[in-house]
Design a protein around this motif. Structure first.
Motif, PDB file in Angstrom:
ATOM      1  N   TRP A 117       0.818  -1.213   0.000  1.00  0.00           N
ATOM      2  CA  TRP A 117       0.000   0.000   0.000  1.00  0.00           C
ATOM      3  C   TRP A 117       0.852   1.264   0.000  1.00  0.00           C
ATOM      4  CZ3 TRP A 117      -4.565  -0.551  -1.695  1.00  0.00           C
ATOM      5  CH2 TRP A 117      -5.332  -1.676  -1.397  1.00  0.00           C
ATOM      6  N   LEU A 118       2.108   1.154   0.429  1.00  0.00           N
ATOM      7  CA  LEU A 118       2.989   2.320   0.418  1.00  0.00           C
ATOM      8  C   LEU A 118       3.440   2.668  -0.999  1.00  0.00           C
ATOM      9  CD1 LEU A 118       4.568   4.419   2.069  1.00  0.00           C
ATOM     10  CD2 LEU A 118       6.364   2.691   2.395  1.00  0.00           C
ATOM     11  N   ILE A 119       3.413   1.675  -1.891  1.00  0.00           N
ATOM     12  CA  ILE A 119       3.904   1.903  -3.251  1.00  0.00           C
ATOM     13  C   ILE A 119       3.009   2.880  -4.008  1.00  0.00           C
ATOM     14  CG2 ILE A 119       4.410   0.780  -5.454  1.00  0.00           C
ATOM     15  CD1 ILE A 119       4.919  -1.793  -3.837  1.00  0.00           C
ATOM     16  N   ALA A 120       1.702   2.818  -3.780  1.00  0.00           N
ATOM     17  CA  ALA A 120       0.769   3.663  -4.540  1.00  0.00           C
ATOM     18  C   ALA A 120       1.047   5.151  -4.366  1.00  0.00           C
ATOM     19  CB  ALA A 120      -0.668   3.317  -4.160  1.00  0.00           C
ATOM     20  N   PRO A 121       1.107   5.688  -3.118  1.00  0.00           N
ATOM     21  CA  PRO A 121       1.371   7.129  -3.002  1.00  0.00           C
ATOM     22  C   PRO A 121       2.746   7.526  -3.521  1.00  0.00           C
ATOM     23  CG  PRO A 121       1.390   6.075  -0.842  1.00  0.00           C
ATOM     24  CD  PRO A 121       0.842   5.075  -1.806  1.00  0.00           C
ATOM     25  N   LEU A 122       3.758   6.686  -3.260  1.00  0.00           N
ATOM     26  CA  LEU A 122       5.092   7.012  -3.776  1.00  0.00           C
ATOM     27  C   LEU A 122       5.097   7.007  -5.300  1.00  0.00           C
ATOM     28  CD1 LEU A 122       7.312   4.890  -1.346  1.00  0.00           C
ATOM     29  CD2 LEU A 122       7.079   7.380  -1.391  1.00  0.00           C
ATOM     30  N   GLY A 123       4.435   6.025  -5.896  1.00  0.00           N
ATOM     31  CA  GLY A 123       4.383   5.944  -7.347  1.00  0.00           C
ATOM     32  C   GLY A 123       3.616   7.086  -7.984  1.00  0.00           C
ATOM     33  N   VAL A 124       2.530   7.504  -7.349  1.00  0.00           N
ATOM     34  CA  VAL A 124       1.738   8.611  -7.885  1.00  0.00           C
ATOM     35  C   VAL A 124       2.545   9.909  -7.879  1.00  0.00           C
ATOM     36  CG1 VAL A 124      -0.262  10.088  -7.461  1.00  0.00           C
ATOM     37  CG2 VAL A 124      -0.508   7.596  -7.369  1.00  0.00           C
ATOM     38  N   VAL A 125       3.204  10.195  -6.758  1.00  0.00           N
ATOM     39  CA  VAL A 125       4.024  11.413  -6.692  1.00  0.00           C
ATOM     40  C   VAL A 125       5.161  11.333  -7.705  1.00  0.00           C
ATOM     41  CG1 VAL A 125       5.459  12.858  -5.206  1.00  0.00           C
ATOM     42  CG2 VAL A 125       3.422  11.767  -4.275  1.00  0.00           C
ATOM     43  N   ALA A 126       5.789  10.159  -7.820  1.00  0.00           N
ATOM     44  CA  ALA A 126       6.867   9.992  -8.804  1.00  0.00           C
ATOM     45  C   ALA A 126       6.360  10.214 -10.222  1.00  0.00           C
ATOM     46  CB  ALA A 126       7.480   8.600  -8.675  1.00  0.00           C
ATOM     47  N   ALA A 127       5.132   9.773 -10.506  1.00  0.00           N
ATOM     48  CA  ALA A 127       4.568   9.924 -11.845  1.00  0.00           C
ATOM     49  C   ALA A 127       4.422  11.381 -12.254  1.00  0.00           C
ATOM     50  CB  ALA A 127       3.213   9.226 -11.918  1.00  0.00           C
ATOM     51  N   PHE A 128       4.278  12.276 -11.261  1.00  0.00           N
ATOM     52  CA  PHE A 128       4.171  13.702 -11.555  1.00  0.00           C
ATOM     53  C   PHE A 128       5.466  14.446 -11.241  1.00  0.00           C
ATOM     54  CE2 PHE A 128      -0.214  12.317 -11.127  1.00  0.00           C
ATOM     55  CZ  PHE A 128      -0.787  12.908 -12.246  1.00  0.00           C
ATOM     56  N   THR A 129       6.553  13.665 -11.095  1.00  0.00           N
ATOM     57  CA  THR A 129       7.882  14.254 -10.917  1.00  0.00           C
ATOM     58  C   THR A 129       8.691  14.157 -12.194  1.00  0.00           C
ATOM     59  OG1 THR A 129       7.863  13.655  -8.565  1.00  0.00           O
ATOM     60  CG2 THR A 129       9.998  14.169  -9.535  1.00  0.00           C
ATOM     61  N   LYS A 130       8.729  12.953 -12.776  1.00  0.00           N
ATOM     62  CA  LYS A 130       9.372  12.736 -14.070  1.00  0.00           C
ATOM     63  C   LYS A 130       8.726  11.522 -14.727  1.00  0.00           C
ATOM     64  CE  LYS A 130      13.558  13.268 -15.202  1.00  0.00           C
ATOM     65  NZ  LYS A 130      13.339  14.419 -16.102  1.00  0.00           N
ATOM     66  N   PRO A 131       8.831  11.390 -16.055  1.00  0.00           N
ATOM     67  CA  PRO A 131       8.260  10.218 -16.730  1.00  0.00           C
ATOM     68  C   PRO A 131       9.032   8.941 -16.384  1.00  0.00           C
ATOM     69  CG  PRO A 131       8.619  12.044 -18.260  1.00  0.00           C
ATOM     70  CD  PRO A 131       9.327  12.393 -17.003  1.00  0.00           C
ATOM     71  N   GLY A 132       8.426   7.803 -16.679  1.00  0.00           N
ATOM     72  CA  GLY A 132       9.092   6.522 -16.521  1.00  0.00           C
ATOM     73  C   GLY A 132       8.529   5.635 -15.438  1.00  0.00           C
ATOM     74  N   VAL A 133       7.491   6.099 -14.730  1.00  0.00           N
ATOM     75  CA  VAL A 133       6.973   5.354 -13.582  1.00  0.00           C
ATOM     76  C   VAL A 133       6.188   4.114 -14.012  1.00  0.00           C
ATOM     77  CG1 VAL A 133       5.513   5.556 -11.521  1.00  0.00           C
ATOM     78  CG2 VAL A 133       6.970   7.440 -12.205  1.00  0.00           C
ATOM     79  N   LEU A 134       5.813   4.023 -15.286  1.00  0.00           N
ATOM     80  CA  LEU A 134       5.126   2.810 -15.748  1.00  0.00           C
ATOM     81  C   LEU A 134       5.980   1.561 -15.507  1.00  0.00           C
ATOM     82  CD1 LEU A 134       3.479   3.973 -19.089  1.00  0.00           C
ATOM     83  CD2 LEU A 134       2.349   3.477 -16.918  1.00  0.00           C
ATOM     84  N   ALA A 135       7.300   1.736 -15.445  1.00  0.00           N
ATOM     85  CA  ALA A 135       8.176   0.596 -15.151  1.00  0.00           C
ATOM     86  C   ALA A 135       7.900   0.038 -13.761  1.00  0.00           C
ATOM     87  CB  ALA A 135       9.641   1.016 -15.266  1.00  0.00           C
ATOM     88  N   LEU A 136       7.501   0.893 -12.841  1.00  0.00           N
ATOM     89  CA  LEU A 136       7.156   0.432 -11.495  1.00  0.00           C
ATOM     90  C   LEU A 136       5.887  -0.410 -11.533  1.00  0.00           C
ATOM     91  CD1 LEU A 136       7.747   0.491  -8.465  1.00  0.00           C
ATOM     92  CD2 LEU A 136       6.473   2.650  -8.334  1.00  0.00           C
ATOM     93  N   ALA A 137       4.921  -0.016 -12.341  1.00  0.00           N
ATOM     94  CA  ALA A 137       3.699  -0.808 -12.493  1.00  0.00           C
ATOM     95  C   ALA A 137       4.012  -2.179 -13.094  1.00  0.00           C
ATOM     96  CB  ALA A 137       2.698  -0.054 -13.361  1.00  0.00           C
ATOM     97  N   VAL A 138       4.941  -2.223 -14.049  1.00  0.00           N
ATOM     98  CA  VAL A 138       5.358  -3.506 -14.625  1.00  0.00           C
ATOM     99  C   VAL A 138       6.019  -4.376 -13.563  1.00  0.00           C
ATOM    100  CG1 VAL A 138       6.867  -4.617 -16.316  1.00  0.00           C
ATOM    101  CG2 VAL A 138       5.604  -2.550 -16.938  1.00  0.00           C
ATOM    102  N   ALA A 139       6.857  -3.769 -12.724  1.00  0.00           N
ATOM    103  CA  ALA A 139       7.516  -4.523 -11.653  1.00  0.00           C
ATOM    104  C   ALA A 139       6.487  -5.118 -10.697  1.00  0.00           C
ATOM    105  CB  ALA A 139       8.487  -3.627 -10.904  1.00  0.00           C
ATOM    106  N   LEU A 140       5.448  -4.378 -10.403  1.00  0.00           N
ATOM    107  CA  LEU A 140       4.374  -4.899  -9.556  1.00  0.00           C
ATOM    108  C   LEU A 140       3.679  -6.081 -10.221  1.00  0.00           C
ATOM    109  CD1 LEU A 140       2.886  -1.552  -8.235  1.00  0.00           C
ATOM    110  CD2 LEU A 140       3.460  -3.493  -6.773  1.00  0.00           C
ATOM    111  N   ALA A 141       3.434  -5.981 -11.514  1.00  0.00           N
ATOM    112  CA  ALA A 141       2.778  -7.075 -12.236  1.00  0.00           C
ATOM    113  C   ALA A 141       3.645  -8.329 -12.224  1.00  0.00           C
ATOM    114  CB  ALA A 141       2.476  -6.645 -13.671  1.00  0.00           C
ATOM    115  N   VAL A 142       4.942  -8.170 -12.446  1.00  0.00           N
ATOM    116  CA  VAL A 142       5.852  -9.319 -12.422  1.00  0.00           C
ATOM    117  C   VAL A 142       5.898  -9.925 -11.023  1.00  0.00           C
ATOM    118  CG1 VAL A 142       8.261 -10.026 -12.670  1.00  0.00           C
ATOM    119  CG2 VAL A 142       7.249  -8.464 -14.343  1.00  0.00           C
TER     120      VAL A 142
END
Length: 406
Positions: free
Chosen positions: A199-224
């Motif tokens: 549950w901690l990943i969601a807020p960190l990932g959201v803020v990162a998504a509006f800091t710089k591009p490339g956060v979709l890789a984190l979503a892929v890591a979660l899927a794997v």
């Protein structure tokens, strides 16, 4: 039978070990960060003094020449515009009617934090930007250390952090760019993934998504990670409760949605479809001319434009080398989470980014790979890479900070 005195001594020893380990998890990376800042500051200051004394041209806010404005060169000017004036409601166009470079290429979290610091302290953008980036750089070192420690050992964690902080691009951890802030968020999210604090990943990932591009890789890591845990649970190697499954899926979907949101926002505000993509493509013109975007083609376009067929072969060789590196046992030993994120982030760069002088900067989120045997298997190997990084940093400052934007 154990005596009370022995029990007391064992207890005190355990507490001391716990406290020492806790302190080490902070002090080791912070000492590395502090030493690296001395080196980077000395190198930047030397270049600034030499440039000023000799009248060399460099990109910064020359109406108020200082070391802080020098530390806010190139893209920092766009962050300053956002911090002080926000985003344009209408995209600027060149004489041919094409979108010109503008602030929509840069995301809002870093300038928003800098603006808050400016309001609280009365500091200029240049001072506040350097302050925010430098503090975030310290946090990035701490979290990278803890991440590699969680998937390796203290030896790998120390050396990986040192190679990261003293790398040729190490000076970017203290200039008014968003890199160090992004790295804090990404390394924190990866550490949360490794520790299964989903549950901690969601807020960190959201803020990162509006800091710089490339956060979709984190979503892929979660899927794997989801697939790997599900397979392990089927073999009864690792219990996989539904609360964890739900947390992984929800966090992954939230991060993915956030990672795709900025182009939608840019189009909605400006009223122009593809506003963000057209803005990004405006930076390509000087390298490959006017282009239409197609995924997985930018590297080949760049290489063929400048090197012809040889460039295509070079890209194929680079991609082959990347596959070799990621399939090595020592790289896979860093864990599924690190491997999935860094591999998918590398694929993202190949899919959408035009490789030019910004590439070394954009590779910084792949720093957890520095814990691989390729870099730190022996002390001699790690020291060699460290010396190479320190020696190349002044070269990078001259090439990137004076001749072209990093």
């Amino acid at each position: 039978m154990t005596s009370v005195a022995e029990t007391s001594r064992a207890s005190r020893s355990g507490v001391r070990s716990l406290l020492t380990g806790a302190r080490s998890a902070w002090t080791a990376p912070l000492l590395i960060w502090a030493a690296s800042r001395l080196v980077s500051t000395l190198l930047l200051a030397t270049m600034y003094v030499l440039a000023t004394a000799n009248g060399w041209t460099f990109a910064s806010y020359r109406q108020d020449p200082s070391f802080f404005t020098f530390s806010g060169s190139w893209d920092a000017s766009f962050y300053r515009t956002i911090a002080e004036h926000g985003y344009p409601a209408t995209l600027p166009l060149d004489d041919a009617g094409h979108v010109a470079p503008n602030a929509w290429a840069f995301l809002p979290v870093f300038p928003a934090i800098v603006r808050a610091v400016m309001a609280l302290t009365g500091a200029s953008f240049w001072v506040a930007g350097v302050l925010v980036a430098t503090i975030a750089g310290a946090g990035a070192c701490v979290l990278l250390y803890r991440l590699v420690l969680a998937v390796g050992c203290s030896h790998r964690a120390r050396w990986a952090t040192a190679l990261f902080a003293f790398a040729p691009t190490g000076f970017l951890l203290q200039v008014a760019y968003a890199e160090s802030l992004l790295l804090v968020l990404l390394f924190g999210a990866l550490l949360a993934l490794v520790r299964r604090r989903y549950w901690l990943i969601a807020p960190l990932g959201v803020v990162a998504a509006f800091t710089k591009p490339g956060v979709l890789a984190l979503a892929v890591a979660l899927a794997v990670h989801l697939v790997v845990r599900w397979v392990a649970s089927r073999r009864q190697d690792d219990p996989f409760p539904w609360r964890d499954r739900i947390a992984i899926v929800v966090s992954g979907l939230v991060v993915a949605a956030a990672g795709l949101a900025w182009p939608v926002i840019a189009s909605a505000v400006t009223g122009r479809p593809n506003a963000y993509v057209d803005t990004e493509l405006s930076w390509w013109v000087g390298f490959v001319g006017r282009q239409h975007f197609a995924p997985l083609t930018p590297w080949f376009t760049m290489a063929s434009t400048w090197l012809g067929p040889l460039g295509i072969l070079l890209v194929v060789a680079v991609l082959g080398g990347a596959v070799w590196f990621f399939t090595r046992r020592s790289t896979r030993a860093l864990g599924t989470e690190v491997l999935a994120f860094t591999a998918s982030y590398g694929l993202y760069l190949v899919a959408v980014f035009l490789p030019q002088q910004s590439l070394p900067r954009l590779l910084m989120p792949m720093a957890p790979l520095l814990g691989s045997d390729v870099f730190v298997r022996t002390r001699w190997r790690a020291v060699t890479w460290l010396v190479v990084g320190v020696c190349l940093q002044p070269v990078a400052i001259v090439l990137l900070w004076f001749l072209g934007y990093p």
